[in-house]
Design a protein around this motif. Structure first.
Motif, PDB file in Angstrom:
ATOM      1  N   ALA A   1      38.541  35.353  32.474  1.00 29.87           N
ATOM      2  CA  ALA A   1      38.879  33.631  32.958  1.00 29.87           C
ATOM      3  C   ALA A   1      37.754  32.225  32.209  1.00 29.87           C
ATOM      4  O   ALA A   1      36.927  32.748  32.011  1.00 29.87           O
ATOM      5  N   ALA A   2      38.865  31.128  32.515  1.00 30.03           N
ATOM      6  CA  ALA A   2      38.674  30.184  31.328  1.00 30.03           C
ATOM      7  C   ALA A   2      37.873  29.217  31.776  1.00 30.03           C
ATOM      8  O   ALA A   2      37.624  28.529  31.387  1.00 30.03           O
ATOM      9  N   GLY A   3      37.254  29.515  33.044  1.00 30.34           N
ATOM     10  CA  GLY A   3      36.600  28.570  34.245  1.00 30.34           C
ATOM     11  C   GLY A   3      37.943  27.612  34.980  1.00 30.34           C
ATOM     12  O   GLY A   3      38.990  28.436  35.120  1.00 30.34           O
TER      13      GLY A   3
ATOM     14  N   VAL B   1      32.932  28.516  35.770  1.00 30.03           N
ATOM     15  CA  VAL B   1      32.615  29.191  36.942  1.00 30.03           C
ATOM     16  C   VAL B   1      32.763  30.134  36.719  1.00 30.03           C
ATOM     17  O   VAL B   1      32.692  30.887  37.133  1.00 30.03           O
ATOM     18  N   ALA B   2      33.937  30.424  35.470  1.00 27.10           N
ATOM     19  CA  ALA B   2      34.400  32.244  36.195  1.00 27.10           C
ATOM     20  C   ALA B   2      33.515  32.937  35.589  1.00 27.10           C
ATOM     21  O   ALA B   2      32.859  34.299  36.023  1.00 27.10           O
TER      22      ALA B   2
ATOM     23  N   ASN C   1      44.053  32.015  32.598  1.00 26.15           N
ATOM     24  CA  ASN C   1      43.604  32.140  33.852  1.00 26.15           C
ATOM     25  C   ASN C   1      42.328  31.331  34.356  1.00 26.15           C
ATOM     26  O   ASN C   1      41.720  31.321  35.466  1.00 26.15           O
ATOM     27  N   ALA C   2      42.765  30.160  33.394  1.00 25.01           N
ATOM     28  CA  ALA C   2      41.839  28.670  34.367  1.00 25.01           C
ATOM     29  C   ALA C   2      42.318  28.748  35.844  1.00 25.01           C
ATOM     30  O   ALA C   2      43.087  28.424  35.444  1.00 25.01           O
ATOM     31  N   VAL C   3      41.518  28.132  36.070  1.00 23.12           N
ATOM     32  CA  VAL C   3      41.333  28.585  37.926  1.00 23.12           C
ATOM     33  C   VAL C   3      41.746  26.681  38.798  1.00 23.12           C
ATOM     34  O   VAL C   3      41.325  25.953  37.946  1.00 23.12           O
TER      35      VAL C   3
END
Length: 283
Positions: free
Chosen positions: A86-88, A134-135, A50-52
């Motif tokens: 999430a991995a950020g 950031v997550a 889930n890296a954004v």
């Protein structure tokens, strides 16, 4: 068409909300479901934990603005797909675009954090697996964090030669104090879900695989609460750090006077007198 099938961009195709993908690439989206006054926002890019991406950041802001303006939504859950929160931010997009490009990236990231922190409804982070960078900041921007005991929180900025972003230090310091916040940031170590609950930045650590279910229980209790009152209580907490005692009392007086004119206040007082459970409408 049901409200849960609508997006800020029009009708929602199955499993597609805020979708961003190029031909041949896996699905990357911010998904939303709505049920019984609770909206669940899912960061959905499980093949990359889930890296954004940049496009996902923009979709995220639009989704939270939509939920903020939807009176039928009375509580929000933020979670991730595929067993991770999430991995950020996507590391592959970092450091590109020069100074101007990186300033734009920072601003879009900041709008993500603000979109969560400034939502005047209860927001609960349901955290399984990794919650990095950031997550982690997004989770701390929520009102509550419910995590699996084996969840793994990390501010990994030092490991790639970066300072913190997403107001990470400001948010963490409010929960654990400046010395412990510095230790977590300087070391870049993982913090387990169990330790997160002990330190106080998670409300509860639950059995792996049950964080979302527990978050749903909390959200359901908020969805039947006097929503306007909760929104003003949230404003009071948000304003408190910069207020003196006298300023807090003056703010309280103005807010409380406003609340006495709501339908929920009238319903609450009637229910108390009639010895029954109130039926709040959030109005």
């Amino acid at each position: 068409m049901a409200a849960r099938d609508l997006t800020p961009f029009g009708p929602r195709p199955p499993l597609d909300r805020g979708v961003t993908r190029n031909a041949g690439e896996p699905l990357m989206s911010i998904d939303v479901t709505r049920e019984a006054g609770v909206a669940t926002v899912t960061i959905n890019r499980p093949e990359r934990k889930n890296a954004v991406t940049m496009a996902m950041r923009q979709a995220f802001q639009s989704v939270f603005q939509d939920l903020q303006d939807d009176d039928e939504v009375r509580a929000i859950i933020l979670t991730g797909a595929g067993g991770d929160f999430a991995a950020g931010a996507d590391v592959g997009e970092m450091g590109t675009g020069g100074v101007r490009g990186n300033m734009v990236k920072s601003r879009t990231l900041h709008r993500m954090v603000r979109s969560v922190a400034h939502t005047n409804k209860p927001v609960i982070a349901a955290v399984e697996g990794v919650c990095i960078g950031v997550a982690f900041a997004l989770a701390l921007a929520c009102d509550f964090v419910v995590c699996a005991e084996n969840a793994r929180f990390q501010f990994a900025f030092r490991h790639i030669g970066l300072a913190m972003d997403g107001a990470a230090g400001w948010l963490l310091e409010r929960h654990v104090g400046v010395m412990r916040a510095k230790e977590i940031a300087y070391s870049g170590r993982f913090v387990s879900g169990e330790e997160a609950a002990r330190l106080g930045f998670a409300l509860e650590a639950v059995e792996p695989g049950t964080a979302l279910a527990r978050a749903n229980e909390l959200a359901a209790s908020f969805a039947t609460a006097p929503t306007l009152a909760l929104s003003q209580i949230k404003r009071q907490f948000d304003s408190a750090p910069t207020q003196s005692l006298d300023e807090a009392l003056e703010f309280e007086a103005a807010v409380q006077a406003l609340m006495t004119w709501t339908e929920d206040f009238a319903e609450g007082t009637r229910a108390f007198k009639e010895k029954r459970k109130p039926a709040y409408r959030g109005a």
